[in-house]
Write a protein that holds these residues in place. Structure first.
Motif, mmCIF file in Angstrom:
data_model
loop_
_atom_site.group_PDB
_atom_site.id
_atom_site.type_symbol
_atom_site.label_atom_id
_atom_site.label_comp_id
_atom_site.label_asym_id
_atom_site.label_seq_id
_atom_site.Cartn_x
_atom_site.Cartn_y
_atom_site.Cartn_z
ATOM 1 N N THR A 1 1.553 -0.346 -3.833
ATOM 2 C CA THR A 1 1.257 -1.032 -2.734
ATOM 3 C C THR A 1 1.669 -2.242 -1.948
ATOM 4 O OG1 THR A 1 -1.410 -0.243 -3.703
ATOM 5 C CG2 THR A 1 -0.889 -1.969 -2.448
ATOM 6 N N THR B 1 -0.931 1.495 -8.988
ATOM 7 C CA THR B 1 -1.039 1.308 -7.654
ATOM 8 C C THR B 1 -0.764 -0.193 -7.369
ATOM 9 O OG1 THR B 1 -3.132 2.453 -8.392
ATOM 10 C CG2 THR B 1 -3.229 1.247 -6.416
ATOM 11 N N GLN B 2 -0.215 -1.066 -7.944
ATOM 12 C CA GLN B 2 -0.446 -2.227 -7.873
ATOM 13 C C GLN B 2 1.365 -2.222 -7.404
ATOM 14 O OE1 GLN B 2 0.880 -5.640 -10.595
ATOM 15 N NE2 GLN B 2 -0.229 -7.010 -8.789
ATOM 16 N N ASP C 1 -4.315 -0.038 -0.083
ATOM 17 C CA ASP C 1 -4.703 1.054 -1.514
ATOM 18 C C ASP C 1 -5.094 1.871 -0.982
ATOM 19 O OD1 ASP C 1 -6.676 -0.111 -0.309
ATOM 20 O OD2 ASP C 1 -7.767 -0.346 -1.745
#
Length: 445
Positions: free
Chosen positions: A359, A355-356, A272
């Motif tokens: 990542t 972001t997920q 992250d």
């Protein structure tokens, strides 16, 4: 007042050098020419943040606030005009903006709250999509060359978009391809947009009659008064968010393979943080769409007239010595005070989702690959020409898959996987446009 041409060859090759030239000559605000239209270009961090927060309520994104546009002084064929004429929440203000963003917040919640089953199933799906894409790469052997932008980073988020929208597998693949055509702004982009708008309108009508476990259904539940036109236009924002995500994935990969600090953060499992640092160092949305002050405003060394177009540069703001000078570039963890996700009333509501995806994409790629070597030096990578995005046109790499970590590739006729869909929705088909397209890219290399 004389203005500086912004979109030059120097800008395409190295925008940071142009930012620093403008900052040195004009200060935090510079007068520039954007494809024939004069624009105020804001390069100062404090100034960009001030406008984004809009605490005084004087900054609007509504194109009707643009004085030159209202007076007919913006050419009807100006290439960027359609971007500003989209009638959705990205350009709305007041009660309309609050209503539409509230619907987005409620609709995204099941997919961004990891305690919810929808978010858990989505995470499984993203991992499966990533593995399937890597599986297609591996069909050429455990070592080889690939374009990670076209063959991995860009299709992955669009597959997620298809799932969130709730299309069936067969219809969804065609929609994904049209989304790609529209974002690339090629010769068939206008026709692709018309097909997409029709598809989104048809989808909105279908979800009103038969709600599902998907984003359109949750938006209708959040705001039953949404018209079909409103819902279709809102749903067309999703591909833009996910194209941003694709660019972020590419930027993360470039940073990891060329930056020792980034490799270190990845090696200790701080994925992250790796994504956050890439968003800071090279934000995919480099410049934001216009804001218009509703009254004269003093900013930097100039007074900006009411209704003048103002373009905020996130990339330049991150390089502002007043902000960048306080950063520790050797630290494993970097600041979250950057502006890659915007701020204020138009801040990105899908940050957690994007972001997920990024990542997981980075994690699966480096888990499956024991070696990733860029085919070009970072300063020779080809970038997509755009006044807004800083996105790679291609990311050629040499890869080596880790022994025993080669994922199975999808069958030649298989549709996009739908892990939580009924079994009949995932039945093999005679033709899969997405997989055929990606396999064609592999064979063409």
């Amino acid at each position: 007042m004389s203005v500086e041409a912004l979109l030059t060859r120097d800008y395409d090759a190295n925008p940071s050098s142009v930012h620093e030239y403008l900052r040195a000559r004009y200060g935090p605000v510079a007068p520039v020419d954007l494809l024939g239209v004069p624009v105020w270009f804001v390069v100062g961090y404090e100034e960009v943040l001030h406008v984004l927060r809009n605490k005084g309520g004087i900054w609007s994104k509504n194109v009707d606030r643009w004085r030159a546009y209202g007076e007919g002084r913006v050419p009807a064929d100006w290439p960027l005009l359609p971007v500003f004429q989209v009638n959705n929440s990205a350009f709305a203000e007041g009660a309309t903006q609050h209503r539409l963003r509230a619907a987005w917040t409620k609709a995204l919640a099941p997919f961004q709250d990891h305690t919810r089953p929808q978010a858990q199933l989505l995470e499984q799906a993203i991992k499966q999509y990533a593995d399937d894409l890597i599986g297609v790469l591996s069909e050429g052997g455990t070592t080889g060359w690939a374009d990670l932008a076209a063959q991995y980073a860009r299709p992955l988020p669009l597959m997620v978009a298809n799932r969130l929208l709730g299309f069936t597998a067969d219809r969804g693949e065609e929609v994904v391809m049209d989304i790609w055509r529209m974002i690339d702004a090629g010769p068939d982009a206008a026709a692709a947009f018309q097909r997409l708008y029709a598809s989104m309108t048809e989808l909105a009508a279908a979800k009103r009659q038969h709600p599902g476990d998907d984003l359109p259904s949750y938006m209708i539940e959040a705001d039953p008064d949404l018209t079909l036109d409103e819902l279709a236009r809102e749903l067309l924002m999703l591909p833009g968010l996910l194209d941003f995500t694709a660019s972020l994935v590419c930027n993360v990969v470039v940073e990891v393979v060329s930056n020792p600090t980034m490799r270190e953060s990845l090696s200790v499992g701080a994925i992250d943080e790796t994504v956050n640092r890439a968003a800071l160092l090279n934000p995919p949305m480099a410049n934001l769409t216009f804001r218009f002050p509703m009254t004269d405003v003093k900013m930097g060394n100039y007074t900006i007239g009411g209704g003048d177009p103002v373009m905020l540069s996130v990339a330049a703001a991150h390089a502002d010595p007043r902000f960048a000078g306080a950063l520790d570039h050797q630290a494993i963890r970097s600041t979250r005070a950057h502006l890659a996700w915007g701020a204020g009333p138009h801040g990105c509501l899908g940050q957690r989702l994007a972001t997920q995806i990024a990542t997981i994409a980075v994690q699966r790629l480096f888990n499956h690959c024991s070696k990733l070597k860029p085919a070009l030096p970072p300063d020779q990578l080809p970038w997509r020409p755009s006044p807004f995005m800083r996105a790679l046109r291609s990311l050629p790499v040499q890869y080596q898959l880790a022994e025993g970590r080669v994922p199975a590739s999808p069958a030649a006729g298989a549709p996009m996987p739908q892990p939580s869909a009924p079994a009949e929705a995932a039945a093999p088909q005679s033709r899969s446009p997405l997989w055929s397209f990606l396999r064609g890219l592999r064979r063409a290399r």
